[in-house]
Design a protein around this motif. Structure first.
Motif, PDB file in Angstrom:
ATOM      1  N   LEU A  79      87.617  59.908  41.699  1.00 12.74           N
ATOM      2  CA  LEU A  79      87.262  59.180  40.881  1.00 12.74           C
ATOM      3  C   LEU A  79      86.526  60.047  39.703  1.00 12.74           C
ATOM      4  N   VAL A  80      86.665  59.640  38.610  1.00  8.05           N
ATOM      5  CA  VAL A  80      85.779  60.153  37.573  1.00  8.05           C
ATOM      6  C   VAL A  80      85.504  59.103  36.356  1.00  8.05           C
ATOM      7  N   SER A  81      84.112  58.829  36.155  1.00 12.16           N
ATOM      8  CA  SER A  81      83.585  57.747  35.175  1.00 12.16           C
ATOM      9  C   SER A  81      83.010  58.607  33.961  1.00 12.16           C
ATOM     10  N   ILE A  82      83.407  58.006  32.678  1.00  9.05           N
ATOM     11  CA  ILE A  82      82.933  58.673  31.439  1.00  9.05           C
ATOM     12  C   ILE A  82      82.325  57.736  30.662  1.00  9.05           C
ATOM     13  N   ASP A  83      81.014  58.187  30.296  1.00  8.71           N
ATOM     14  CA  ASP A  83      80.466  57.213  29.279  1.00  8.71           C
ATOM     15  C   ASP A  83      81.054  57.363  27.826  1.00  8.71           C
ATOM     16  N   SER A 143      85.456  49.378  30.663  1.00  2.00           N
ATOM     17  CA  SER A 143      84.529  48.018  30.245  1.00  2.00           C
ATOM     18  C   SER A 143      83.069  48.323  29.928  1.00  2.00           C
ATOM     19  N   SER A 144      82.550  47.654  28.982  1.00  3.67           N
ATOM     20  CA  SER A 144      81.167  48.074  28.611  1.00  3.67           C
ATOM     21  C   SER A 144      80.630  49.231  28.236  1.00  3.67           C
ATOM     22  N   GLY A 145      81.990  50.111  27.844  1.00  2.00           N
ATOM     23  CA  GLY A 145      81.561  51.466  27.338  1.00  2.00           C
ATOM     24  C   GLY A 145      81.738  52.516  28.278  1.00  2.00           C
ATOM     25  N   LEU A 146      82.149  51.959  29.537  1.00  2.00           N
ATOM     26  CA  LEU A 146      82.332  53.073  30.695  1.00  2.00           C
ATOM     27  C   LEU A 146      83.670  53.177  30.851  1.00  2.00           C
ATOM     28  N   THR A 147      84.484  54.191  30.880  1.00  2.00           N
ATOM     29  CA  THR A 147      85.749  54.492  31.254  1.00  2.00           C
ATOM     30  C   THR A 147      85.912  55.212  32.771  1.00  2.00           C
ATOM     31  N   THR A 148      86.611  54.670  33.705  1.00  2.00           N
ATOM     32  CA  THR A 148      86.797  55.085  35.098  1.00  2.00           C
ATOM     33  C   THR A 148      88.259  55.273  35.347  1.00  2.00           C
ATOM     34  N   VAL A 159      79.833  62.506  31.602  1.00  3.38           N
ATOM     35  CA  VAL A 159      80.366  62.021  33.193  1.00  3.38           C
ATOM     36  C   VAL A 159      79.157  61.636  34.051  1.00  3.38           C
ATOM     37  N   ARG A 160      79.429  60.470  34.592  1.00  8.08           N
ATOM     38  CA  ARG A 160      78.284  59.614  35.292  1.00  8.08           C
ATOM     39  C   ARG A 160      78.570  59.513  36.621  1.00  8.08           C
ATOM     40  N   ALA A 161      79.774  59.738  36.917  1.00  7.81           N
ATOM     41  CA  ALA A 161      80.102  59.861  38.303  1.00  7.81           C
ATOM     42  C   ALA A 161      81.388  60.607  38.411  1.00  7.81           C
ATOM     43  N   MET A 162      81.565  61.581  39.589  1.00 12.11           N
ATOM     44  CA  MET A 162      82.665  62.361  40.107  1.00 12.11           C
ATOM     45  C   MET A 162      82.826  62.388  41.286  1.00 12.11           C
ATOM     46  N   VAL A 163      83.899  62.025  42.070  1.00 10.76           N
ATOM     47  CA  VAL A 163      84.353  62.061  43.114  1.00 10.76           C
ATOM     48  C   VAL A 163      85.697  63.044  43.260  1.00 10.76           C
ATOM     49  N   GLY A 164      85.822  63.998  44.061  1.00 12.18           N
ATOM     50  CA  GLY A 164      87.107  64.803  44.076  1.00 12.18           C
ATOM     51  C   GLY A 164      87.730  64.712  45.361  1.00 12.18           C
ATOM     52  N   GLY A 165      87.143  64.158  46.438  1.00 19.32           N
ATOM     53  CA  GLY A 165      87.885  63.716  47.469  1.00 19.32           C
ATOM     54  C   GLY A 165      87.073  62.749  48.462  1.00 19.32           C
ATOM     55  N   SER A 182     105.332  64.134  34.057  1.00 13.21           N
ATOM     56  CA  SER A 182     104.840  65.458  33.580  1.00 13.21           C
ATOM     57  C   SER A 182     103.440  65.321  34.534  1.00 13.21           C
ATOM     58  N   ASN A 183     103.022  66.492  35.170  1.00 15.54           N
ATOM     59  CA  ASN A 183     102.015  66.468  36.029  1.00 15.54           C
ATOM     60  C   ASN A 183     100.554  66.353  34.842  1.00 15.54           C
ATOM     61  N   VAL A 184      99.528  65.527  35.395  1.00 15.74           N
ATOM     62  CA  VAL A 184      98.372  65.701  34.432  1.00 15.74           C
ATOM     63  C   VAL A 184      97.073  65.652  35.430  1.00 15.74           C
ATOM     64  N   ARG A 185      96.040  66.226  34.897  1.00 11.50           N
ATOM     65  CA  ARG A 185      94.640  65.839  35.767  1.00 11.50           C
ATOM     66  C   ARG A 185      94.046  64.414  35.349  1.00 11.50           C
ATOM     67  N   LEU A 186      93.528  64.164  36.277  1.00  8.83           N
ATOM     68  CA  LEU A 186      92.475  62.809  36.327  1.00  8.83           C
ATOM     69  C   LEU A 186      91.540  62.712  35.177  1.00  8.83           C
ATOM     70  N   ILE A 187      90.706  63.764  35.090  1.00  9.39           N
ATOM     71  CA  ILE A 187      89.681  63.996  33.969  1.00  9.39           C
ATOM     72  C   ILE A 187      90.495  63.729  32.678  1.00  9.39           C
ATOM     73  N   ASP A 188      91.534  64.395  32.379  1.00 13.51           N
ATOM     74  CA  ASP A 188      92.204  64.367  31.142  1.00 13.51           C
ATOM     75  C   ASP A 188      92.700  63.165  30.775  1.00 13.51           C
ATOM     76  N   MET A 189      93.388  62.390  31.667  1.00 14.59           N
ATOM     77  CA  MET A 189      93.733  61.189  31.526  1.00 14.59           C
ATOM     78  C   MET A 189      92.600  59.990  31.238  1.00 14.59           C
ATOM     79  N   THR A 190      91.377  59.981  32.167  1.00 15.06           N
ATOM     80  CA  THR A 190      90.353  59.494  31.780  1.00 15.06           C
ATOM     81  C   THR A 190      89.829  59.388  30.530  1.00 15.06           C
ATOM     82  N   ARG A 191      89.764  60.778  29.843  1.00 16.30           N
ATOM     83  CA  ARG A 191      89.448  61.044  28.568  1.00 16.30           C
ATOM     84  C   ARG A 191      90.211  60.358  27.443  1.00 16.30           C
TER      85      ARG A 191
END
Length: 716
Positions: A333-337, A559-564, A342-348, A462-471
């Motif tokens: 999980l990655v959450s971006i303001d 939602s409310s300015g936060l993307t996860t 980056v407000r939260a990041m869980v890699g496993g 095509s393979n992507v990264r979670l942080i890129d998609m969230t961005r």
């Protein structure tokens, strides 16, 4: 009487040819230059010797850089950098430790003058071969040279640094004894895991002081110097033990121990101290801290690094992944303001068991979440959410996409097609705007991995990264202005700010109206489509994604300015039964976001929520079905679907407000509360009376209207 010629009577150096004279003068010049170089070297060595600090000063000199990492509220997340143990005097250092380090790092330590001519000659041909291969020789320095580098120089490779290192090594040998140099080395060299010196290493890896090191433990520590990050027991215990076996053989070859001792010592029997538990914060710090190399030049002063991480959000994110990720699967999980913080990041699930950061490193197929770029390209090309498109069979270059329901709905709006993830419409839109255009749109929004342009690419092959998609989703939520994830807000050294992050809002990726229309589609997908499990009681826009045979599940929304963004799957890409983007990932999004935005004001989107036109009602097994499962292989090539078991359609499934009835007149299973709430919402939005007011006797002879018979084409 014969007369000698003048040529014959001349000295040999005057009788020779031009080349003989050239050789002679070259020899004389070479000897002279060598003599001058020797004199210069002697002067340099003794000049360096005169400037060297005393032994006590050398013992106390700082070594490495301390770094304290702070959360957004100032809480210290972690302290990184060198760890020092007690200073161990030469006569207190176990002989096995001294023998192990000499045999491994510098077998002629006790006989050379600081630089080993034999060692230099031996590695010369190796260096030449590596140079020809475009690689650089690592190692080759004596223990004295390593002491010089550790105390006085940096690890940056250059010819100048190697020359200075050699001069300092020769100077050290002139001023200090071999015992003092080895004492300095064993107490200051880096052994990995943040440990400097054998005492720090012994305490970290074995849980006791270095004065008690056994032969096996000494072999393990001696083996770490070559590559501390690789051989460190905290990084790879098996590699550390295997390296120790090599060290024991080297000790036997050097005569430090007997063959019998080497064979009888088993490094695998050494008890390693358990690694202290670390929470998921380390996924974030492992991602953020390497960025310091490009942000600042300070390498000596202690640093305070202030980050964007919100500890409350991080705890919620960690809990959401642990609770919702299926057994045997991993989650990230990655959450971006809205500004990229980056407000939260869980890699496993567990950092201790796996430091691999699946939020930033893993590259996986995104499934239908990739349709974001298909619809962005279509909207930018002039399409509108209310444009009518035809859901019908389509074949593109031999590829025939199918909808999960195995049905086609005919004319529907683009909003409906996105909400229910209709694959045929995505394929037609991709063909219309051009698959290269879709790939370019993905790159524009920050996708950094390669994207194929085969037709099946619209379904996320095509393979992507979670942080890129969230961005990318965050940039849509930011009205089309690029959002760049960052984790470091400022850096201070001795209370002096040496770096301050500045948010760049100058890059507009798509026009505001295109972003608004995309948000229109995404909020419908959450309100009535495949992402209903992500509802949190306030406006949410997002998209699900599921890949072939349930190998990957995604949900990304804001939602409310936060993307996860949430991803789930196995590291070995094997099937995870029941994994779909609209289920576990969407639930994890819900569990995290409902807490993360609790103290934020509710924000309405620019576009009002509009329900899908055809009101396609998902049947129970349609939700979260794979986006492209059993349709394309990992390379995007079409494969045949499995045989489908015919299912007898039921009348309306209660769309007219009546309870569904099974054969024989028995009531069908009661629907889940979430489904009933969604249906009531649909009824209100379309002006229908509430469900309880629609209770009428079932009319079996009535043929359901076309829009009532249709089912949503969920992700495939």
């Amino acid at each position: 009487m014969a007369v000698k010629s003048k040529t014959a009577a001349a000295p040999w150096w005057r009788r020779g040819s031009f080349w003989k004279k050239f050789f002679l003068w070259s020899l004389i010049s070479g000897v002279a230059l060598a003599l001058i170089a020797c004199i210069a070297l002697v002067i340099a060595v003794y000049s360096a010797r005169s400037t060297l600090p005393s032994f006590d000063q050398m013992k106390s000199s700082p070594n490495g850089q301390m770094i304290r990492v702070h959360a957004v509220d100032g809480t210290v997340l972690v302290s990184l950098g060198p760890s020092y143990g007690e200073w161990i005097k030469y006569d207190q250092i176990p002989q096995a430790m001294k023998d192990a380090i000499i045999a491994t790092e510098d077998r002629r330590f006790e006989s050379h003058w600081g630089v080993d001519p034999v060692g230099v000659a031996r590695i010369f041909w190796v260096a030449k071969r590596l140079h020809d291969e475009g690689r650089r020789l690592q190692g080759g320095s004596t223990i004295t040279q390593q002491v010089a580098r550790t105390i006085f120089l940096s690890n940056k490779y250059s010819v100048t640094r190697k020359i200075r290192e050699a001069i300092l090594a020769l100077a050290l040998e002139r001023k200090f004894s071999k015992q003092e140099i080895l004492e300095l080395y064993l107490n200051k060299v880096y052994f990995g895991g943040g440990a400097y010196g054998i005492d720090a290493a012994s305490r970290k890896f074995f849980g006791h002081p270095a004065t008690n090191l056994s032969l096996g433990e000494s072999a393990i520590i001696a083996g770490l110097v070559k590559a501390p990050s690789h051989y460190s027991p905290t990084a790879d215990a098996e590699a550390a033990v295997d390296r120790a076996t090599v060290v024991l053989k080297l000790m036997a070859e050097a005569g430090k121990i007997s063959e019998a001792q080497a064979n009888s010592t088993d490094p695998h029997a050494v008890q390693l101290a358990p690694e202290p538990k670390q929470n998921s914060v380390r996924y974030f710090t492992d991602w953020a801290l390497p960025q310091l190399e490009t942000l600042i030049d300070e390498t000596d002063a202690p640093l305070d690094v202030w980050t964007t991480l919100d500890l409350n959000m991080q705890r919620s994110a960690d809990q959401a992944i642990r609770v919702n990720a299926p057994d045997g699967a991993q989650g990230a999980l990655v959450s971006i303001d809205r500004d990229g913080a980056v407000r939260a990041m869980v890699g496993g699930k567990d950092y201790v068991s796996s430091i691999y950061n699946r939020a930033t490193q893993a590259q996986r197929q995104p499934g239908s979440s990739f349709k974001l770029f298909v619809y962005l390209a279509a909207l930018e090309a002039g399409h509108k959410p209310d444009d009518v498109v035809v859901d019908e069979p389509v074949t593109i270059d031999g590829w025939t996409p199918r909808n999960d329901s195995r049905r086609n709905s005919g004319p529907i709006t683009i909003r409906t097609a996105f909400a229910y993830s209709v694959n045929t419409i995505a394929a037609k839109l991709g063909q219309e705007v051009g698959f290269t255009t879709v790939a370019d749109m993905a790159k524009r929004f920050g996708i950094t991995t390669p994207i194929n342009t085969q037709p099946a690419m619209v379904l996320g092959t095509s393979n992507v990264r979670l942080i890129d998609m969230t961005r990318a989703f965050a940039s849509v939520g930011n009205n089309g202005v690029a959002v760049t994830p960052y984790g470091i807000t400022r850096v201070t050294a001795n209370n002096r700010v040496i770096y301050q992050h500045e948010v760049d809002t100058s890059h507009v990726l798509v026009a505001n109206y295109v972003a608004a229309q995309m948000i229109d589609l995404m909020q419908t997908a959450v309100a009535t489509g495949t992402g209903r499990a992500a509802q949190i009681g306030r406006p949410v826009a997002g998209k699900t994604g599921t890949t072939s045979s349930n190998k990957d599940g995604w949900f990304i929304g804001f939602s409310s300015g936060l993307t996860t963004g949430v991803w789930m799957g196995r590291d070995d890409a094997k099937v995870v039964p029941g994994l779909q983007g609209g289920r576990a990932p969407a639930r994890a999004f819900h569990d995290f976001m409902i807490q993360a935005v609790a103290n934020r004001p509710v924000e309405q989107f620019e576009t009002q929520l509009t329900p899908p036109d055809n009101m396609l009602e998902p049947d129970e097994d349609a939700y979260g079905a794979p986006d492209n499962g059993m349709m394309v292989d990992p390379d995007g090539n079409p494969i045949a679907p499995p045989p489908q078991v015919p299912i007898e359609p039921q009348d309306d499934e209660g769309m007219d407000g009546t309870d569904p009835v099974q054969q024989g007149g028995r009531p069908a299973p009661v629907q889940q509360q979430g489904e009933r709430l969604d249906r009531d919402w649909i009824n209100r939005m379309t002006g229908r009376p509430p469900a309880q007011q629609q209770q009428q006797p079932r009319q079996p002879q009535r043929q359901p209207a076309p829009q009532d018979r249709q089912r949503p084409n969920d992700e495939y």
